[in-house]
Motif scaffolding. Structure first.
Motif, PDB file in Angstrom:
ATOM      1  N   ASP B 216       0.848  -1.198   0.000  1.00  0.00           N
ATOM      2  CA  ASP B 216       0.000   0.000   0.000  1.00  0.00           C
ATOM      3  C   ASP B 216       0.878   1.241   0.000  1.00  0.00           C
ATOM      4  O   ASP B 216       2.103   1.145   0.073  1.00  0.00           O
ATOM      5  CB  ASP B 216      -0.996  -0.016   1.173  1.00  0.00           C
ATOM      6  CG  ASP B 216      -0.303   0.070   2.535  1.00  0.00           C
ATOM      7  OD1 ASP B 216       0.835   0.579   2.611  1.00  0.00           O
ATOM      8  OD2 ASP B 216      -0.910  -0.379   3.532  1.00  0.00           O
ATOM      9  N   HIS B 220       3.531  -0.318   3.664  1.00  0.00           N
ATOM     10  CA  HIS B 220       3.369  -1.707   4.103  1.00  0.00           C
ATOM     11  C   HIS B 220       3.416  -2.637   2.898  1.00  0.00           C
ATOM     12  O   HIS B 220       2.885  -2.292   1.845  1.00  0.00           O
ATOM     13  CB  HIS B 220       2.015  -1.912   4.804  1.00  0.00           C
ATOM     14  CG  HIS B 220       1.786  -0.956   5.920  1.00  0.00           C
ATOM     15  ND1 HIS B 220       0.685  -0.133   5.980  1.00  0.00           N
ATOM     16  CD2 HIS B 220       2.539  -0.668   7.002  1.00  0.00           C
ATOM     17  CE1 HIS B 220       0.763   0.613   7.060  1.00  0.00           C
ATOM     18  NE2 HIS B 220       1.879   0.312   7.694  1.00  0.00           N
ATOM     19  N   VAL B 222       3.127  -7.040   2.187  1.00  0.00           N
ATOM     20  CA  VAL B 222       3.053  -8.399   2.721  1.00  0.00           C
ATOM     21  C   VAL B 222       3.148  -9.382   1.556  1.00  0.00           C
ATOM     22  O   VAL B 222       2.939  -9.008   0.398  1.00  0.00           O
ATOM     23  CB  VAL B 222       1.732  -8.669   3.484  1.00  0.00           C
ATOM     24  CG1 VAL B 222       1.573  -7.713   4.650  1.00  0.00           C
ATOM     25  CG2 VAL B 222       0.523  -8.569   2.547  1.00  0.00           C
ATOM     26  N   ARG B 264       8.504  -3.739  -0.651  1.00  0.00           N
ATOM     27  CA  ARG B 264       8.582  -2.566   0.231  1.00  0.00           C
ATOM     28  C   ARG B 264       9.686  -1.627  -0.264  1.00  0.00           C
ATOM     29  O   ARG B 264       9.493  -0.416  -0.347  1.00  0.00           O
ATOM     30  CB  ARG B 264       8.856  -3.036   1.669  1.00  0.00           C
ATOM     31  CG  ARG B 264       8.559  -2.001   2.723  1.00  0.00           C
ATOM     32  CD  ARG B 264       8.698  -2.595   4.130  1.00  0.00           C
ATOM     33  NE  ARG B 264       7.812  -3.718   4.352  1.00  0.00           N
ATOM     34  CZ  ARG B 264       8.206  -4.967   4.630  1.00  0.00           C
ATOM     35  NH1 ARG B 264       9.497  -5.253   4.738  1.00  0.00           N
ATOM     36  NH2 ARG B 264       7.334  -5.938   4.811  1.00  0.00           N
ATOM     37  N   GLU B 312      -8.268  -6.234  -2.061  1.00  0.00           N
ATOM     38  CA  GLU B 312      -7.091  -5.510  -1.547  1.00  0.00           C
ATOM     39  C   GLU B 312      -6.570  -4.525  -2.592  1.00  0.00           C
ATOM     40  O   GLU B 312      -6.169  -3.406  -2.267  1.00  0.00           O
ATOM     41  CB  GLU B 312      -5.982  -6.485  -1.139  1.00  0.00           C
ATOM     42  CG  GLU B 312      -6.313  -7.366   0.054  1.00  0.00           C
ATOM     43  CD  GLU B 312      -6.630  -6.573   1.320  1.00  0.00           C
ATOM     44  OE1 GLU B 312      -5.972  -5.549   1.587  1.00  0.00           O
ATOM     45  OE2 GLU B 312      -7.565  -6.987   2.042  1.00  0.00           O
ATOM     46  N   GLY B 321      -5.028   1.638   3.668  1.00  0.00           N
ATOM     47  CA  GLY B 321      -3.942   0.709   3.940  1.00  0.00           C
ATOM     48  C   GLY B 321      -4.420  -0.708   3.683  1.00  0.00           C
ATOM     49  O   GLY B 321      -5.620  -0.963   3.561  1.00  0.00           O
ATOM     50  N   SER B 323      -5.603  -4.404   4.451  1.00  0.00           N
ATOM     51  CA  SER B 323      -6.442  -4.833   5.570  1.00  0.00           C
ATOM     52  C   SER B 323      -5.768  -5.951   6.363  1.00  0.00           C
ATOM     53  O   SER B 323      -6.362  -6.509   7.254  1.00  0.00           O
ATOM     54  CB  SER B 323      -7.806  -5.303   5.052  1.00  0.00           C
ATOM     55  OG  SER B 323      -7.667  -6.572   4.465  1.00  0.00           O
ATOM     56  N   LEU B 324      -4.543  -6.294   5.978  1.00  0.00           N
ATOM     57  CA  LEU B 324      -3.900  -7.402   6.683  1.00  0.00           C
ATOM     58  C   LEU B 324      -2.437  -7.083   6.963  1.00  0.00           C
ATOM     59  O   LEU B 324      -1.820  -6.281   6.262  1.00  0.00           O
ATOM     60  CB  LEU B 324      -4.025  -8.702   5.895  1.00  0.00           C
ATOM     61  CG  LEU B 324      -3.466  -8.788   4.481  1.00  0.00           C
ATOM     62  CD1 LEU B 324      -3.444 -10.215   4.004  1.00  0.00           C
ATOM     63  CD2 LEU B 324      -4.291  -7.973   3.503  1.00  0.00           C
ATOM     64  N   ALA B 325      -1.906  -7.710   7.989  1.00  0.00           N
ATOM     65  CA  ALA B 325      -0.485  -7.600   8.315  1.00  0.00           C
ATOM     66  C   ALA B 325       0.117  -8.984   8.149  1.00  0.00           C
ATOM     67  O   ALA B 325      -0.608  -9.979   8.169  1.00  0.00           O
ATOM     68  CB  ALA B 325      -0.326  -7.125   9.758  1.00  0.00           C
ATOM     69  N   GLN B 326       1.443  -9.043   7.991  1.00  0.00           N
ATOM     70  CA  GLN B 326       2.076 -10.333   7.686  1.00  0.00           C
ATOM     71  C   GLN B 326       1.742 -11.400   8.726  1.00  0.00           C
ATOM     72  O   GLN B 326       1.486 -12.547   8.378  1.00  0.00           O
ATOM     73  CB  GLN B 326       3.589 -10.168   7.567  1.00  0.00           C
ATOM     74  CG  GLN B 326       4.270 -11.375   6.937  1.00  0.00           C
ATOM     75  CD  GLN B 326       3.855 -11.574   5.483  1.00  0.00           C
ATOM     76  OE1 GLN B 326       4.084 -10.721   4.647  1.00  0.00           O
ATOM     77  NE2 GLN B 326       3.215 -12.702   5.177  1.00  0.00           N
ATOM     78  N   ASP B 327       1.702 -11.003   9.998  1.00  0.00           N
ATOM     79  CA  ASP B 327       1.484 -12.051  11.011  1.00  0.00           C
ATOM     80  C   ASP B 327       0.026 -12.506  11.088  1.00  0.00           C
ATOM     81  O   ASP B 327      -0.293 -13.425  11.828  1.00  0.00           O
ATOM     82  CB  ASP B 327       2.016 -11.610  12.386  1.00  0.00           C
ATOM     83  CG  ASP B 327       1.435 -10.283  12.828  1.00  0.00           C
ATOM     84  OD1 ASP B 327       0.480  -9.820  12.164  1.00  0.00           O
ATOM     85  OD2 ASP B 327       1.917  -9.714  13.830  1.00  0.00           O
ATOM     86  N   THR B 328      -0.871 -11.878  10.300  1.00  0.00           N
ATOM     87  CA  THR B 328      -2.250 -12.374  10.263  1.00  0.00           C
ATOM     88  C   THR B 328      -2.487 -13.248   9.029  1.00  0.00           C
ATOM     89  O   THR B 328      -3.559 -13.823   8.881  1.00  0.00           O
ATOM     90  CB  THR B 328      -3.268 -11.217  10.243  1.00  0.00           C
ATOM     91  OG1 THR B 328      -3.067 -10.464   9.043  1.00  0.00           O
ATOM     92  CG2 THR B 328      -3.117 -10.299  11.442  1.00  0.00           C
TER      93      THR B 328
END
Lengths: 197, 453
Positions: B216, B220, B222, B264, B312, B321, B323-328
């Protein structure tokens, strides 16, 4: 500021002649119902990305505007959107000219008709700058490459094959479809004559 | 979020994008060619504008016409799908210039990743491993020969502007390299107007493994795990799976992290795919290229992660942004995709346009679940104008064996009549011991012996 002129598309439906938009854009400065439209004359403006493109009638067609598009200013149109219904054709030969796409009774003097093996786009030549595979007068025998057919982006050569009504040695009388025209499987591609030995 | 979205594409991808747009409450407008006007799939769109005649150059590739159509129908954004203008930097720039949001990365990034050597340069700067080869473009055949002696034979010469296998030659010795250099350069000049070449060591029996990334504009990025696409014919992918049977958990995690880090570093906004070639002799994953668009095979990633990639794409294009982060992100189970084309595998893969008289795939078969992404229904005429993809059959199950069994069951029960399809090829590959064992490469199609046509 104005860009390349465009020419209206012609559609005939029985006795009715329609003139349709040649591209996507905002159509404006349209002729009013009742106006006379001379062959090749200007019949409006198409705005594309803010640039005006003059829109003309075809050079061989004119008539009276019977119906114009509902909003004659800044009407959003697509390719083929009907803009005008045209009245009685004033030019004697115009109707024939309109229907010029249909081949006259070819084959009448020819020995046979070679049909397209597939549905697709028929090409006379291997590349735009290369000569056609065959021209009227070329002698065709089994395996002679007569063109290419493009189906789903794949090109295949079309080869002459003798058969019922098609002599083993034939002379090409004429190509019945234009370079790059769409053809249906079984549609006539070539008119050929028997070569007398 | 956008109120109206213009879809600058056709067929399956237009339907796929429209499905997510509808779920997000976005109206869709499709620009279609005259040949597609009235096709059953266009009913999935809220509005349709006719762009021009069947020839793509006057419809789906007409930059100005598409932008004008999007503007006059009140759209705020343009989704390019895949193929056609999806990786055309000029189109992305033209959209922006006329106040439309292009659903994809910035034009400058599309441009950079579109040329092979600049993209390799960018990838190396972002920490990825390249295939050993020339430093930039080759001056002449002499330079190529000297370099090949250093790297070891065989080598590949490739066009900087290449694609689809054109402008590419595998060379085994000096004579074949001198000949291949001239041929590849001429071919690339003719096809892309750019005859520049570079050289790489040839990786024999390599495996095509790619990582899905999302970024994004807030920095961020992922990854959603990898897909293996080694089952190919003439550089066209036929079967894809996720995860790849060739990677262990540790390699998988490292590769994903590397790809996300590269995205990134590039400042990547949108969905993209980083493609790697796994060298089976060394186990090294080499960067090949980055595709700056949604990928045909994205559904298998959606099935293993539960992420709607199109949603997404739209979200980050609208400025939000991710809606998810790497650890999710969880990569669970196993997914397979078979691309069903209207081609006759028993007749040299000749395209078979025609009218579809029956078209159904069982979805309640086997241990896993089935998803069919398609724009075709019985009664449709398959047009000779565009590509031959009829449907993508996607299966998911907790294990690879179950996903494979589900695919077999689905394809065996499929009824497609009126045109020939590649289903027999898929079944042959699925039934081969090599595919079942996960031991295959881009070099051959396991289980398939092309018979004389």
């Amino acid at each position: 500021m104005s860009a390349a002129p465009l020419q209206l598309l012609v559609e005939t439906d029985g006795d009715t002649t329609w003139l349709a938009a040649p591209a996507v854009g905002l159509f404006t400065e349209a002729l009013a119902a009742g106006a006379l439209a001379a062959p090749g004359s200007r019949a409006g403006t198409l705005l594309r990305l803010g640039r005006p493109h003059a829109v003309h009638l075809p050079p061989d067609l004119g008539g009276t505007v019977l119906e114009s598009c509902p909003a004659r200013v800044h009407e959003p149109v697509g390719y083929g959107t009907r803009l005008y219904r045209l009245g009685p054709l004033q030019e004697g030969g115009a109707r024939e000219a309109l229907q010029g796409g249909t081949a006259p009774a070819d084959g009448a003097d020819a020995a046979g008709i070679f049909a397209s093996p597939q549905t697709g786009r028929f090409w006379h030549r291997a590349a735009p700058d290369e000569p056609p595979f065959v021209t009227p007068g070329t002698v065709l025998t089994a395996g002679t490459v007569v063109g290419m057919i493009e189906v789903m982006k794949t090109f295949a050569t079309v080869v002459y094959a003798p058969g019922p009504g098609l002599p083993a040695r034939a002379r090409l009388a004429r190509l019945l479809v234009g370079d790059g025209d769409e053809v249906e499987a079984g549609a006539p591609l070539l008119a050929v004559e028997t070569v007398e030995d | 979020m956008f109120r109206r979205l213009f879809i600058a594409n056709r067929g399956e991808v237009a339907v796929r994008v429209a499905r997510t747009a509808r779920a997000l409450g976005i109206q869709t407008v499709g620009g279609v060619s005259e040949a597609d006007l009235g096709s059953s799939w266009t009913r999935e769109l809220d509005e349709v504008v006719c762009l021009g005649p069947a020839a793509s150059s006057r419809s789906y590739l007409d930059l100005e016409g598409l932008v004008q159509a999007a503007r006059q129908t009140g759209c705020a954004a343009v989704h390019p799908g895949w193929g056609f203008l999806a990786e055309n930097a000029r189109f992305a720039a033209l959209c922006q210039q006329h106040g439309l949001t292009f659903v994809g990365p910035a034009p400058s990034l599309i441009e950079r990743m579109g040329l092979k050597w600049p993209s390799k340069h960018a990838a190396r700067a972002a920490g990825l491993t390249l295939i050993p080869g020339s430093e930039g473009l080759l001056r002449d055949a002499d330079e190529a020969v000297a370099l090949a002696r250093e790297l070891g034979w065989p080598v590949m010469v490739k066009a900087d502007a290449g694609g689809g296998g054109r402008g590419m030659r595998r060379c085994v010795d000096e004579a074949s390299l001198r000949e291949g250099f001239a041929q590849a350069s001429a071919e690339a000049q003719a096809a892309f107007g750019n005859g520049a070449l570079y050289l790489e060591r040839c990786i024999e029996g390599g495996r095509h493994i790619e990582v899905q990334v999302l970024g994004d504009r807030w920095g961020h990025a992922v990854h959603l795990g990898e897909r293996e696409c080694s089952i190919q014919r003439n550089h066209q992918k036929l079967i894809e799976e996720s995860p790849s049977p060739a990677l262990d958990a540790e390699t998988r995690a490292a590769l994903g992290a590397q790809a996300a880090e590269a995205a990134r570093a590039l400042g990547y906004c949108g969905a993209g795919t980083v493609e790697f070639l796994l060298d089976p002799s060394t186990g090294i994953l080499h960067f090949m290229e980055m595709n700056t668009r949604l990928q045909v095979e994205h559904p298998i990633t959606e099935e293993t992660t539960g992420v709607d990639i199109v949603a997404e794409q739209l979200r980050v294009a609208a400025g939000s942004g991710l809606s998810l982060a790497q650890d999710t992100v969880r990569q669970e189970g196993h997914a397979l995709e078979c691309r069903i084309n209207a081609e006759d595998p028993h007749a040299g893969f000749r395209p078979t346009p025609g009218t579809i008289t029956a078209f159904s795939f069982p979805t309640d078969c086997g241990p896993g679940r089935v998803r069919v992404d398609s724009h075709v229904s019985a009664g449709d005429r398959i047009s000779p104008h565009y590509d031959s993809l009829l449907a993508k059959v996607i299966t998911w199950a907790p294990t690879r064996d179950e996903a494979l069994d589900t695919m077999r069951a689905c394809l065996t029960g499929a009824r497609v009549e009126g045109v020939a399809t590649t289903i027999p090829l898929h079944l042959a590959v699925l039934d081969s011991p090599a595919f079942r064992a996960g031991e295959y490469s881009t070099a051959e199609l396991p289980g398939w012996t092309p018979n004389a046509s």
